[in-house]
Design a protein around this motif. Structure first.
Motif, PDB file in Angstrom:
ATOM      1  N   GLY A 169       0.849  -1.180   0.000  1.00 52.69           N
ATOM      2  CA  GLY A 169       0.000   0.000   0.000  1.00 52.69           C
ATOM      3  C   GLY A 169       0.880   1.223   0.000  1.00 52.69           C
ATOM      4  O   GLY A 169       2.069   1.140  -0.311  1.00 52.69           O
ATOM      5  N   THR A 170       0.342   2.350   0.395  1.00 52.02           N
ATOM      6  CA  THR A 170       1.135   3.577   0.461  1.00 52.02           C
ATOM      7  C   THR A 170       1.853   3.622   1.800  1.00 52.02           C
ATOM      8  O   THR A 170       1.208   3.643   2.841  1.00 52.02           O
ATOM      9  N   TYR A 171       3.165   3.590   1.758  1.00 52.01           N
ATOM     10  CA  TYR A 171       4.030   3.590   2.941  1.00 52.01           C
ATOM     11  C   TYR A 171       3.844   2.367   3.820  1.00 52.01           C
ATOM     12  O   TYR A 171       4.201   2.384   5.003  1.00 52.01           O
ATOM     13  N   LYS A 172       3.304   1.297   3.261  1.00 49.35           N
ATOM     14  CA  LYS A 172       2.992   0.154   4.119  1.00 49.35           C
ATOM     15  C   LYS A 172       2.924  -1.116   3.290  1.00 49.35           C
ATOM     16  O   LYS A 172       2.224  -1.160   2.276  1.00 49.35           O
TER      17      LYS A 172
END
Lengths: 117, 108
Positions: B92-95
């Motif tokens: 995901g975004t930053y994850k």
């Protein structure tokens, strides 16, 4: 040339002590992470940073305090260590944060094995 | 939530083909990644899928079906050095959320 380097590789310490792990990446990446891998080998995200700013704190206890002095470094300090903190801690970085292409892949450090007695 | 499930262990013979499955329930992700981790070492990137379909990369291929919540990693011409854990991860975004991992044993 090591891309993501962590020190120390091994830590053995007593409950209640404080310890730090340092991480540096020379890939020019903007995003860095800390992951914890427990005895069952499950890899769980702890923190992510982008350009020195904390983006994600995945419900990690306050005893864990990450610090990013610049975008190439992300250190992890742990206060009042507990038995359950024993694990391998991996630092990682990625070029982009969106995981929408191959440039989103994670590059991991070698890991720091923490044993709390 | 993003439950990601993989078989715990698999065994295959040198020279064979093995398919490692990954199923997930999630509200959304950008890409699905596969990593290899040898015992005592860091995970290393193998393959990724953003769109549905098959991505081939030498002896390794990965497939994604978003509608079915399903991915697999295909390893061809197995070698002894392929004995390792294989982790799928939703990016995901930053994850990146990792699955439970599959430990593959390649037998001579």
């Amino acid at each position: 040339d090591t891309a993501v380097s962590q020190t120390p590789k091994y830590l053995v310490t007593q409950m209640g002590n404080d310890k730090s792990i340092k991480c540096e990446q020379n890939l020019g990446h903007d995003t860095m992470y800390w992951y914890k891998q427990d005895s069952k080998k499950f890899l769980k995200i702890m923190f992510s940073y982008n350009n020195k700013e904390l983006i994600i704190n995945e419900t990690v206890p306050n005893r864990f305090s990450p610090k990013s002095p610049d975008k190439a470094h992300l250190n992890l300090h742990i206060n009042s260590l507990e038995l359950g903190d024993s694990a391998v801690y991996f630092c990682a970085s990625s070029l982009t944060a969106g995981a929408t292409s191959g440039t989103g892949e994670l590059f991991f450090g070698e890991g720091s094995r923490l044993t709390v007695l | 939530g993003q439950n990601i499930d993989q078989p715990t262990e698999m065994t295959a013979t040198e020279g064979a083909i093995v398919q490692i499955n990954c199923t997930y329930q999630t509200s959304g992700f950008n890409g699905l990644f596969w990593y290899q981790q040898h015992a005592g070492e860091a995970p290393t990137f193998l393959s990724y899928n953003v769109l549905d379909g098959l991505e081939e990369k030498g002896r390794f291929s990965s497939f994604l079906s978003r509608s079915k919540g399903y991915s697999y990693l295909l390893l061809k011409e197995l070698q002894m050095k392929d004995s390792a854990s294989y982790l799928c991860a939703l990016g995901g975004t930053y994850k990146y959320i990792f699955g439970t991992g599959t430990r593959l044993k390649v037998l001579a």
